[in-house]
Write an enzyme that holds these catalytic residues in place. Structure first.
Site, PDB file in Angstrom:
ATOM      1  CE1 TYR A  98      -1.475  72.408  55.362  1.00  0.00           C
ATOM      2  CE2 TYR A  98      -1.275  71.217  53.292  1.00  0.00           C
ATOM      3  CZ  TYR A  98      -1.031  72.332  54.053  1.00  0.00           C
ATOM      4  OH  TYR A  98      -0.337  73.392  53.508  1.00  0.00           O
ATOM      5  CD  GLU A 120      -1.178  76.248  55.130  1.00  0.00           C
ATOM      6  OE1 GLU A 120      -0.238  75.436  55.131  1.00  0.00           O
ATOM      7  OE2 GLU A 120      -1.114  77.368  55.683  1.00  0.00           O
TER       8      GLU A 120
END
Length: 356
Positions: A77, A165
């Site tokens: 991530y 993101e």
């Protein structure tokens, strides 16, 4: 045969675990069969997809993206966000990608790294390399991962993003570092610099009232109640909705006219409120710090006359030129319930619904 992925295009997350109104489970599908691609797509387009981020009705699907599927062997991530606490960009990274980062932060917070970025220096080679190592990429892949991290930061600043993101930020079976899925939020204040990007905005899922409000620099969000609220400032708007509910009422909307509101904007705000058939009364709550209460009062009177308002109208004006504003309301000849106290005005708005 080549694997292909179909992913529905809606402005909500959680698509992979969503359910279509057609009965199909999952908004992300893999297949090697061209015929199956067509069959699955026919169960997506024209139907609503319900995810954890949509309403109970879901979002209508009008587009499906079909792309070459890649074999993911590692998921991490990576996000770059503007953070008030750090006063600038912050990179949030975790070697545990492909799942909700909130879940990772709750169960294993030590596996979530936050790295502030100096807005003038940017992401250095050393910083990017360290991040790639913390994401647990192998030494052979670290240089490629670090290069991608630097490019993502260049993207972040280049498009005036408030958030980039990437989840998952991962690795293929061919040792390729790939941004498999991403979400980007843009700074509305940079629209004049990023016209090409903002021109691509898809408004098909946006409430038409929100679009109309945006034309006049008004912030509007529709809700399920029957008391239309017109307020200045997001904080006061939230407090207004809370106190309305405290007295047993239910707000029909969040409508913030802002600090530079003019008479025409007040009229447009009234038009938006009165077009909602669920609205049975209107509550205007203004604190005139920057806002001139006379402008609000004049806008209210003009809007009432132009629309022939028949709904109960409760008004509280406090602050700059409030006495003169009160005179404008009193001398209008219109049936306006004017109050000085916040609590008293909210209670009156709720009581005005009795018998309706």
């Amino acid at each position: 045969k080549q694997w292909y992925q179909r992913r529905v295009a809606i402005t909500a997350g959680g698509r992979g675990k969503g359910t279509f109104s057609s009965g199909l489970k999952g908004g992300v599908k893999l297949s090697r069969d061209p015929e199956e691609i067509g069959k699955l797509t026919s169960q997506m387009i024209g139907f609503n997809l319900v995810t954890k981020q949509t309403s109970a009705e879901g979002s209508p699907v009008s587009n499906v993206m079909v792309a070459k599927a890649l074999n993911i062997v590692k998921e991490t991530y990576l996000a770059i966000v503007m953070d008030r606490g750090f006063g600038g960009p912050v990179i949030v990274a975790s070697p545990d990608g492909g799942v909700d980062i909130e879940e990772v932060a709750e169960k294993t917070p030590e596996r979530v790294y936050k790295v502030p970025v100096d807005i003038f220096t940017g992401v250095t080679d050393a910083m990017a390399t360290e991040l790639a190592e913390k994401l647990e990429f192998s030494s052979e892949v670290v240089p490629a991962a670090a290069a991608e991290i630097k490019k993502l930061y260049e993207l972040f600043t280049g498009v005036d993003a408030t958030q980039v993101e990437v989840n998952p930020f991962g690795l293929t079976d061919r040792s390729e570092v790939v941004c498999f899925d991403a979400k980007i939020n843009f700074d509305d204040n940079a629209q004049f610099r990023q016209r090409d990007i903002f021109s691509m905005e898809d408004t098909s899922e946006t409430d038409p009232r929100e679009l109309e409000a945006a034309k006049y620099d008004l912030n509007y969000i529709g809700m399920d109640g029957n008391i239309g609220c017109l307020v200045n400032g997001a904080g006061l708007a939230m407090a207004t909705m809370d106190i309305v509910q405290l007295h047993g009422g239910s707000p029909a909307n969040f409508l913030d006219v802002g600090g530079k509101v003019q008479e025409e904007q007040v009229e447009k705000a009234f038009n938006i409120l009165t077009q909602d058939p669920a609205v049975k009364t209107i509550f205007v709550n203004i604190f005139g710090g920057i806002v001139d209460c006379r402008v609000i009062a004049s806008g209210i009177v003009s809007a009432c006359r132009k629309t022939g308002l028949s709904l109960p109208l409760v008004v509280r004006l406090q602050g700059a030129n409030m006495e003169e504003a009160r005179k404008i309301l009193d001398n209008s000849g219109l049936h306006i319930q004017a109050h000085d106290q916040f609590n008293e005005a909210a209670e009156a708005a709720v009581k005005s619904l009795e018998g309706k």
